[in-house]
Motif scaffolding. Sequence first.
Motif, mmCIF file in Angstrom:
data_model
loop_
_atom_site.group_PDB
_atom_site.id
_atom_site.type_symbol
_atom_site.label_atom_id
_atom_site.label_comp_id
_atom_site.label_asym_id
_atom_site.label_seq_id
_atom_site.Cartn_x
_atom_site.Cartn_y
_atom_site.Cartn_z
ATOM 1 N N ARG A 261 -38.956 -11.960 -18.123
ATOM 2 C CA ARG A 261 -40.098 -12.826 -17.790
ATOM 3 C C ARG A 261 -40.198 -13.951 -18.804
ATOM 4 N N LYS A 262 -40.867 -15.025 -18.399
ATOM 5 C CA LYS A 262 -41.047 -16.183 -19.279
ATOM 6 C C LYS A 262 -42.463 -16.226 -19.822
ATOM 7 N N TYR B 18 -50.165 -14.365 -18.876
ATOM 8 C CA TYR B 18 -48.725 -14.288 -18.625
ATOM 9 C C TYR B 18 -48.348 -13.149 -17.683
ATOM 10 N N GLU C 39 -44.778 -18.975 -20.829
ATOM 11 C CA GLU C 39 -44.902 -20.436 -20.684
ATOM 12 C C GLU C 39 -45.894 -20.997 -21.695
ATOM 13 N N THR D 176 -35.630 -20.714 -23.932
ATOM 14 C CA THR D 176 -36.467 -21.065 -22.774
ATOM 15 C C THR D 176 -37.706 -20.174 -22.689
ATOM 16 N N ASN D 177 -37.971 -19.413 -23.742
ATOM 17 C CA ASN D 177 -39.099 -18.478 -23.835
ATOM 18 C C ASN D 177 -38.994 -17.310 -22.852
ATOM 19 N N THR D 178 -37.782 -16.948 -22.502
ATOM 20 C CA THR D 178 -37.552 -15.771 -21.668
ATOM 21 C C THR D 178 -37.467 -14.555 -22.586
ATOM 22 N N LEU E 214 -37.622 -13.830 -27.841
ATOM 23 C CA LEU E 214 -37.516 -14.830 -26.780
ATOM 24 C C LEU E 214 -36.299 -15.716 -27.027
ATOM 25 N N ASP E 215 -35.695 -16.184 -25.943
ATOM 26 C CA ASP E 215 -34.620 -17.162 -26.108
ATOM 27 C C ASP E 215 -35.212 -18.567 -26.141
#
Length: 172
Positions: A35-36, A124, A38, A141-143, A138-139
């Motif tokens: 999941r992200k 979220y 955001e 991309t905030n995944t 998180l990576d």
Amino acid sequence: MNKVISILIFAAFILTFTGCKKKRNNNVIYDTIGRKIEMNIHKCHSTQFTILRYIDNPSCTSCQLKLGEWKIYHKKLKKKFGDKVNLFFLCETKNIKDARFLFEIYGFDDMAVVDSSINFYDTYKLNPILGKDVVFLLDSTNTILSIGNPNDNLKIDSLFTSLMLGNFSKNK
């Protein structure tokens, strides 16, 4: 004899219940990975990874934040990965002034958001079973790649490091 049978049935019930709870928690973790989140947590520079720690309403702000341990962990990250990994704290508390002061003392003031109404899990769409003090890897991309506290568990620290090193070697 009836007493022994009763104890065995009770023990089986307890084992079944705790096994189901562990399975349910594992399912929540597996559902959360991927999941992200955001939010803009890469303020100053972009990083390949962020370790995001969410703390919900700590009863003893300084005790629960354990910022001294996180300061040491942050130095270890900087030594090993440089600026490719960032720490970010998200603290939901009524003691906003105290928490901000603590983050400032430990040098995390630019890596922390302190608020009394973040509603992290609702915002979220994450399951509150994750707990009131949860750490995410998180990576860029905030995944969410992984969940667990690397300060409390060497296996989690090793997992985080392996995930980060695996990605770094692909980019070189």
